[in-house]
Design a protein around this motif. Structure first.
Motif, PDB file in Angstrom:
ATOM      1  N   ALA A  61     143.126  20.511  35.006  1.00 20.48           N
ATOM      2  CA  ALA A  61     141.772  20.997  35.284  1.00 20.48           C
ATOM      3  C   ALA A  61     140.762  19.866  35.241  1.00 20.48           C
ATOM      4  N   ARG A  62     140.958  18.945  34.299  1.00 15.95           N
ATOM      5  CA  ARG A  62     139.980  17.866  34.167  1.00 15.95           C
ATOM      6  C   ARG A  62     140.056  16.887  35.339  1.00 15.95           C
ATOM      7  N   GLU A  63     141.132  16.882  36.068  1.00 14.66           N
ATOM      8  CA  GLU A  63     141.190  16.061  37.283  1.00 14.66           C
ATOM      9  C   GLU A  63     140.156  16.536  38.303  1.00 14.66           C
TER      10      GLU A  63
ATOM     11  N   SER B  92     134.017  16.149  33.639  1.00 17.43           N
ATOM     12  CA  SER B  92     133.229  16.352  32.421  1.00 17.43           C
ATOM     13  C   SER B  92     133.620  17.627  31.685  1.00 17.43           C
ATOM     14  N   LEU B  93     134.742  18.222  32.030  1.00 15.44           N
ATOM     15  CA  LEU B  93     135.186  19.453  31.383  1.00 15.44           C
ATOM     16  C   LEU B  93     135.423  19.215  29.882  1.00 15.44           C
ATOM     17  N   ARG B  94     134.889  20.085  29.041  1.00  8.84           N
ATOM     18  CA  ARG B  94     135.084  19.969  27.595  1.00  8.84           C
ATOM     19  C   ARG B  94     136.487  20.458  27.242  1.00  8.84           C
TER      20      ARG B  94
ATOM     21  N   GLY C 124     131.289  24.550  28.242  1.00 11.22           N
ATOM     22  CA  GLY C 124     132.364  24.076  29.100  1.00 11.22           C
ATOM     23  C   GLY C 124     132.230  22.642  29.574  1.00 11.22           C
ATOM     24  N   ILE C 125     131.109  21.967  29.248  1.00 10.72           N
ATOM     25  CA  ILE C 125     130.844  20.615  29.756  1.00 10.72           C
ATOM     26  C   ILE C 125     130.559  19.680  28.596  1.00 10.72           C
ATOM     27  N   GLU C 126     131.050  18.466  28.691  1.00 12.38           N
ATOM     28  CA  GLU C 126     130.771  17.472  27.661  1.00 12.38           C
ATOM     29  C   GLU C 126     129.266  17.268  27.514  1.00 12.38           C
ATOM     30  N   PRO C 127     128.739  17.316  26.301  1.00  2.00           N
ATOM     31  CA  PRO C 127     127.286  17.235  26.091  1.00  2.00           C
ATOM     32  C   PRO C 127     126.644  15.959  26.619  1.00  2.00           C
ATOM     33  N   THR C 128     127.410  14.892  26.747  1.00  2.00           N
ATOM     34  CA  THR C 128     126.826  13.636  27.228  1.00  2.00           C
ATOM     35  C   THR C 128     126.256  13.762  28.640  1.00  2.00           C
ATOM     36  N   LEU C 129     126.724  14.749  29.396  1.00  2.00           N
ATOM     37  CA  LEU C 129     126.223  14.956  30.760  1.00  2.00           C
ATOM     38  C   LEU C 129     124.938  15.762  30.777  1.00  2.00           C
TER      39      LEU C 129
END
Length: 519
Positions: free
Chosen positions: A141-143, A147-149, A314-319
């Protein structure tokens, strides 16, 4: 397309008796006008503001079946929406409506289990007539979503829907109405309805400070959130027929491309989305009862905070830092009157006949606007003299599959930046060559309107001369992507204004096209 000036359009409105007057040029009004004009009716379309200036350019940009509506038990709506999605992608507007994979992440503390999601995706894909409905492991999925958590992620459901540029889809329907013979005018406000022997027979319309009397056998009120305001022009005692739900959105910069969107579940009913759109990431939406004046809707700080907080599931907070925000916007969903939370309300279309015969149409989904238009014409069939009207899908102006349009544009404009070519093909389809034609004699028209965006000067002239733009904001907010990219500063406004005033052509045209929810 030969366009008439605003003055000529006003004369047509003043002198002609129309079969149908549509008040409101959002996607529903524009769709009704286009289908009615194709059926051979004499049609007029007016809007108080610009075409698509309301929710029709402030949606979540999705053309979809509505996965969460399965949970609400509305299988009919999902089936109809999938049918319309296929027609829009394949026939009606393949340049504007593009297939997009969606991932639905399943976290350990999430509201759904694996079996529930598998069952839902199988049913959803069956209704969509699609085979894409499987579970992906987190690494796969991360491919697709870099930025998927991954913390607590068990797997991701995979399915397909589509995304669009909603404002341009609305405008394409306006142009379709115009090409079929409709007289359309933006910035034309209905001040009162005309009645003959107790029946609505037209309207008094204020255009550029002058009142124009428009005669019509039938009047449709397609003004979206303003539908009850127009109903009260017919019947001052008309009670409230709808309630409004606010949907706010945030657009973020996206440095690394996503190949899929995210559908993030928050409880047993509600989801939010993270959709790669025009090189950015579109987040949203909220769903809260709105009791204010429709003109005042906006995305508040609280809305933005909620959207970013929910996206972080669902998304890495850095984004998701505030410095990444390009723009925010909000629109209003029209819902039938009822009790309970707006998140559980059915997305039904409201059809009401007033005591003097006006038909009011509001609500529904962007995806099913064609079906709503045909339903409205079916209600009016006897009055309009329509024995039958052809409901087969017809390509909108510019409709072409993107690969074909891209090849043609590359052949004619090989030195144009590939990103600009792709952008123009998406917005205009086969009409992209027409947009760029004046640049053959004036290469300055290939210059970007802002160095950080793909929209070029030729688009501003095309908006003025062919797409009924009257003001710089019409170009910046609805006919290009400048405002949504956060590139609507004074320098861009001044640049568009200079193009309007100093480059050839006449005063902006606004006749022969539709509008946004006329209010």
């Amino acid at each position: 397309m030969d366009l008439v000036s605003r003055e000529e359009a006003c004369e047509q409105l003043r002198q002609q008796t129309f079969d149908l007057l549509v008040i409101g040029g959002g996607i529903v009004g524009a769709g009704i006008a286009a289908e009615a004009a194709r059926a051979g009716l004499a049609v007029a379309l007016v809007d108080r503001s610009d075409f698509g200036a309301g929710t029709s350019s402030a949606s979540s940009k999705l053309i979809h079946g509505g996965l969460r509506y399965l949970r609400l038990g509305d299988i009919r709506l999902v089936r109809e929406a999938h049918h319309e999605r296929r027609l829009l992608m394949q026939v009606v507007a393949p340049h504007l409506v593009r297939r997009l994979p969606f991932l639905l992440p399943l976290y350990r503390d999430g509201p759904y289990g694996r079996l529930t999601i598998q069952t839902g995706l199988v049913l959803y894909s069956a209704l969509a007539r699609a085979r894409l409905n499987r579970l992906l492991p987190p690494e796969r999925a991360r491919e697709q979503v870099p930025s998927l958590r991954l913390d607590g992620l068990r797997s991701c459901g995979l399915y397909a829907d589509a995304a669009t540029h909603d404002g341009r889809l609305c405008l394409a329907n306006v142009r379709a109405a115009a090409e079929a013979g409709a007289t359309v005018l933006n910035y034309a406000e209905v001040r009162e309805l005309r009645t003959v022997r107790g029946r609505v027979a037209g309207a008094e319309v204020l255009v550029d400070g002058t009142e124009v009397s428009v005669s019509a056998r039938v009047v449709v009120n397609a003004t979206g959130p303003w539908v009850d305001e127009v109903r009260r022009l017919e019947d001052p005692s008309a009670t409230r027929s709808i309630r409004l739900s606010k949907g706010a959105h945030v657009l973020l910069r996206l440095d690394e491309p996503w190949a899929a969107a995210l559908t993030i579940p928050h409880d047993k009913v509600r989801v939010s989305f993270a959709v790669p759109w025009q090189g950015m990431l579109l987040l949203g939406t909220t769903d809260t009862l709105f009791d204010g004046a429709p003109d005042d809707v906006q995305a508040t700080e609280a809305d933005v905070a909620q959207i970013l907080r929910e996206a972080a599931i669902g998304i890495e907070p850095t984004l998701l830092g505030p410095e990444a925000i390009c723009s925010t916007f909000a629109g209003l969903r029209v819902l039938p009157m009822g009790d309970g939370a707006t998140t559980s309300a059915r997305r039904e279309t409201v059809f009401l006949r007033g005591p003097a015969g006006m038909l009011s149409v509001a609500g529904g989904k962007l995806t099913t606007y064609r079906r709503i238009a045909h339903a409205a014409l079916s209600i009016l069939r006897a009055e309009l003299g329509l024995r039958r009207h052809d409901q087969r899908p017809v390509p909108l102006p510019g409709a072409v599959h993107s690969n074909e349009a891209a090849r043609r544009l590359a052949g004619g404009w090989p030195d144009l930046e590939p990103t600009v070519r792709a952008h123009l093909v998406h917005l205009y389809g086969s009409l992209a060559e027409e947009v760029l034609a004046p640049a053959a004699a004036d290469l300055d028209l290939l210059r970007p309107l802002h160095p950080d965006g793909p929209d070029v000067a030729a688009q501003a002239l095309y908006a003025r001369d062919v797409e009924w733009a009257c003001r710089p904001e019409d170009v910046i907010r609805r006919r290009t992507t400048l405002a949504l990219r956060g590139l609507a500063g004074e320098d861009v406004v001044r640049r568009v204004d200079e193009l309007f005033k100093t480059r050839g052509g006449e005063a902006p045209h606004a006749a022969s096209a539709p509008s946004s929810p006329a209010r």
